[in-house]
Design a protein around this motif. Structure first.
Motif: not given
Length: 578
Positions: A300-301, A304, A433, A435, A442
Motif C-alpha cells: 500500500w505504501e 500510494n 485508513h 487515501h 494507507t
C-alpha cells in the motif's frame, strides 16, 4: 522508494514512446490521406471512430478486465491463472468480435448514412467504413498481445513492436494510397497488414523459455474467468460506450451548428488532445500494470507513492502542453491539410480545447485507479460523468448561443471534475485508513511491509533489524521464522556486497508479504537480468562459487523461489507456507 521510481520511469518512458509512435502512426495515415485525397479525411476518421468503438466493445471489456486480473496474478505469483486468462480472452474476442465485425461489414452502407448525409463527407465514409470494420478485430487482438507483454514487464518490447508497425504502415500507405491510388481504403488495409507483420517482434520472447505466458485451455474454469474478466472490465466498456455516444453526439451537434468546417475543427481539436495527452495515456497503463502488481503484492505504501508521482507528472505535462498550444495553435491544422481559412477558424477552438486537458487527464487517472483497486462501481460512475454533466452543458450552449460552442466543452469538464473530487473526498471520510483521493489503504499493517535499503553497511544493519522485528510480529512457527531470518540475512548482505563491488548508487527494496496461506519475501533491485537460480548449478559444497554461496543457503531454507525480470528490475520471490 528508489526501486519503485526506477520501475515507474522505465515503464513510463517505454509507454510514452509507444504512445508517441502510435499517434505518429495514426497521424501518418491522416497526413497521407489528407494530402492525397482531401483535408476532410480526418473528419471521416472521427465520424467512423464511434462505430469502431461500439463494435470493439466486447473485446475492450474482456481485455481490460483480463489484463487487470493478469497484473494482480503476476503480483501474487499465480502464473497458471495468467496463462488461462490470456488464452480465454484472446480466443473469445477473436471468434465473437470477428463474427460481429463481419455482420457490420454487410450493412456498412446503411451505417454510413446514419453517420452523415453531408455531401463532402458521405462518399469518403462509405469507402472507409467496411475496411476499417474488417480490420478492427486484428488491431484489437494485436493490441491485446502487446498489453499482456507489457504487463509481464517488457514495455520496451511493445515499443519496438509499435515502431516496426509504424514503419510498415508508412511503407504500405505509400504503396496503397499513393502509388496504387486506393484512397482511404488503402489506408485501412495498410494498417491491418502492418499490425500483423509487426507481431514478429514478440515471437522470440513468447516462444523461448522462460515464457511470460503460454496457452492453457482452462478446462472447467473458462466461464468463471470470463465472468470475472467481464466484471472487472465493465468500467472500461462503459467508458468506451459513453465515449462513442459522446463523440456521436458532438459530431451531430457540430455538424448541425457549424457544418463541415466545424466538423473539421472538432476533428483537429480531438487529434490535438490525443497528442497532448500522450503522457496521460502512458500513466493510465502504469496505473493498471505497475499499480495492479503492487495491489496484488498488497504494497500500500509503495502503491500510494507511485500514484502520487503519476498524478504530479501528468499534471505538470498538461500545464506545459496548454502553454505550447496557446502559443502555437495552428500546428495541427497545418499538418492535416488545412488551408489559410481553416487555420484561422481553428485557432481559438484549439486554444479553448487545451483547457480540457487537466480535467480529462485527472478523470481518466481516477477511473483507472478505481478499476485497478477493484472499485468498479465508482469507476463506472466517473465514466458516466461526461454523458450526464458535460454533454447537456454543450447541447444547451450550442442551442442558445452557438457562437460559444467551443467554450462549452472545457466548461463542462471542469464542472464534472469539481463534482467528482468532492464526491470522492466524502466517500473517503466514510472509511478508515483510506487515501482521500485514491481510496487505497494507507495502513501498512494491513498489507505488505516494504523498505528501501541503500548500499551501505550501516543502513543494512539498521534496516535488517526492522525487518526481523516485523517478521517476529507476524507470529510464524519457529521453523519458518528461522528459515526466513536466515534467507533475509543472506540475501540482504549479498545485495550489499554486489552493490559495493559494482559501485551502485540508490538502493534495493525488500518486502514482507503477509497472506493467509503464506509469508513471502520479495527482493527487487535495478540492473540487467540475472537469475540467481540459473547461475547456481552446484551439486555439492566443494563446487559452489564463493560469490554464489548465499544462494545455496537460501535454497536450503526456502523450497519455493521464483525469479522474474520486469520493468528493468530483478525480482526474487521467496515463499514460506504457514
Amino acid at each position: 522508494m528508489f526501486v519503485i521510481h526506477h520501475s515507474l520511469r522505465t515503464f513510463l518512458v517505454a509507454s510514452v514512446l509507444s504512445a508517441i509512435v502510435n499517434l505518429l502512426n495514426t497521424t501518418i495515415d491522416g497526413i497521407v490521406v489528407s494530402q492525397r485525397v482531401s483535408a476532410d479525411a480526418i473528419s471521416v476518421v472521427v465520424l467512423v471512430e464511434p462505430v469502431i468503438t461500439i463494435v470493439q466493445l466486447f473485446g475492450t471489456m474482456l481485455f481490460s478486465g483480463a489484463s487487470l486480473l493478469v497484473a494482480s496474478a503476476y503480483g501474487n505469483q499465480q502464473f497458471k491463472l495468467v496463462n488461462r486468462l490470456v488464452t480465454m480472452s484472446l480466443t473469445s474476442v477473436f471468434i465473437l468480435n470477428g463474427l460481429l465485425a463481419l455482420v457490420c461489414c454487410l450493412f456498412s452502407e446503411q451505417i454510413a448514412h446514419l453517420l452523415t448525409d453531408e455531401e463532402r463527407l458521405l462518399p469518403l465514409v462509405t469507402d472507409y467504413l467496411p475496411f476499417t470494420l474488417a480490420g478492427c478485430v486484428v488491431w484489437m487482438v494485436c493490441d491485446a498481445v502487446g498489453r499482456y507483454v507489457k504487463v509481464s514487464g517488457r514495455p520496451k518490447l511493445v515499443t519496438n513492436y509499435v515502431v516496426l508497425d509504424t514503419l510498415l504502415n508508412l511503407a504500405f500507405d505509400l504503396l496503397l494510397v499513393v502509388a496504387l491510388d486506393m484512397g482511404m481504403q488503402g489506408a485501412a488495409i495498410a494498417g491491418v497488414i502492418s499490425s500483423i507483420l509487426a507481431m514478429v517482434v514478440f515471437v522470440p520472447y513468447l516462444s523461448k523459455p522462460p515464457r511470460p505466458f503460454a496457452f492453457d485451455r482452462a478446462k472447467g474454469c473458462y466461464l468463471n474467468l470470463l465472468g470475472k474478466s467481464f466484471q472487472r472490465g465493465i468500467p472500461t466498456a462503459i467508458a468506451a460506450f459513453i465515449m462513442a455516444v459522446l463523440y456521436m453526439s458532438l459530431n451531430y451537434i457540430v455538424l448541425h451548428t457549424q457544418g463541415a468546417d466545424g466538423m473539421y475543427i472538432l476533428s483537429v481539436c480531438l487529434q490535438t488532445l490525443n497528442f497532448t495527452l500522450i503522457l496521460s495515456f502512458a500513466a493510465n497503463s502504469a496505473v493498471k500494470y505497475i499499480g495492479g502488481m503492487m495491489y496484488g503484492e498488497r504494497d500500500w505504501e509503495g502503491l500510494n507513492r507511485t500514484l502520487t508521482s503519476i498524478v504530479k507528472i501528468v499534471q505538470t505535462a498538461c500545464i506545459v502542453a496548454m502553454v505550447l498550444l496557446y502559443l502555437f495553435p495552428d500546428i495541427m491544422p497545418t499538418i492535416y491539410g488545412a488551408d489559410e481559412r481553416l487555420r484561422q477558424l481553428s485557432q481559438e477552438p484549439v486554444r479553448l480545447f487545451s483547457q480540457s486537458m487537466i480535467p480529462i487527464s485527472l478523470l481518466m487517472l481516477l477511473s483507472n485507479i478505481y478499476m485497478m483497486s477493484d472499485r468498479s462501481r465508482l469507476s463506472s460512475v466517473i465514466e458516466f460523468g461526461p454523458l450526464i454533466i458535460m454533454l447537456p452543458i454543450v447541447w444547451l450552449i450550442a442551442t442558445i448561443m452557438p457562437d460559444y460552442l467551443w467554450y462549452s466543452i472545457p466548461l463542462g469538464l471542469w464542472i464534472l471534475l469539481l463534482i467528482t473530487v468532492v464526491g470522492i473526498y466524502l466517500v473517503s471520510r466514510k472509511g478508515e485508513h483510506l487515501h482521500w483521493l485514491f481510496l487505497t489503504p494507507t495502513d501498512v499493517r494491513q498489507g505488505t511491509y516494504s523498505i528501501s535499503i541503500p548500499f551501505s553497511e550501516s543502513d543494512v544493519k539498521s534496516k535488517l533489524t526492522l525487518l526481523q522485528r516485523y517478521i517476529v510480529g507476524t507470529n510464524p512457527d519457529q521453523s519458518t521464522l528461522i528459515s526466513i531470518q536466515h534467507c533475509i540475512e543472506e540475501l540482504v548482505y549479498h545485495e550489499l556486497e554486489m552493490g559495493l563491488q559494482t559501485g551502485r548508487t540508490g538502493a534495493f527494496d525488500i518486502s514482507i508479504q503477509n497472506q493467509p496461506e503464506r509469508l513471502s519475501v520479495i527482493i527487487k533491485d535495478v540492473g540487467k537480468a540475472y537469475n540467481p537460480q540459473l547461475a547456481h548449478h552446484a551439486t555439492n559444497n566443494e563446487d559452489i562459487d564463493e560469490n554464489k554461496f548465499y544462494m545455496s543457503i537460501t535454497q536450503h531454507y526456502c523450497k519455493d523461489i521464483i525469479y522474474q525480470y520486469k520493468n528493468g528490475l530483478n525480482c526474487l520471490y521467496l515463499n514460506f507456507p504457514k
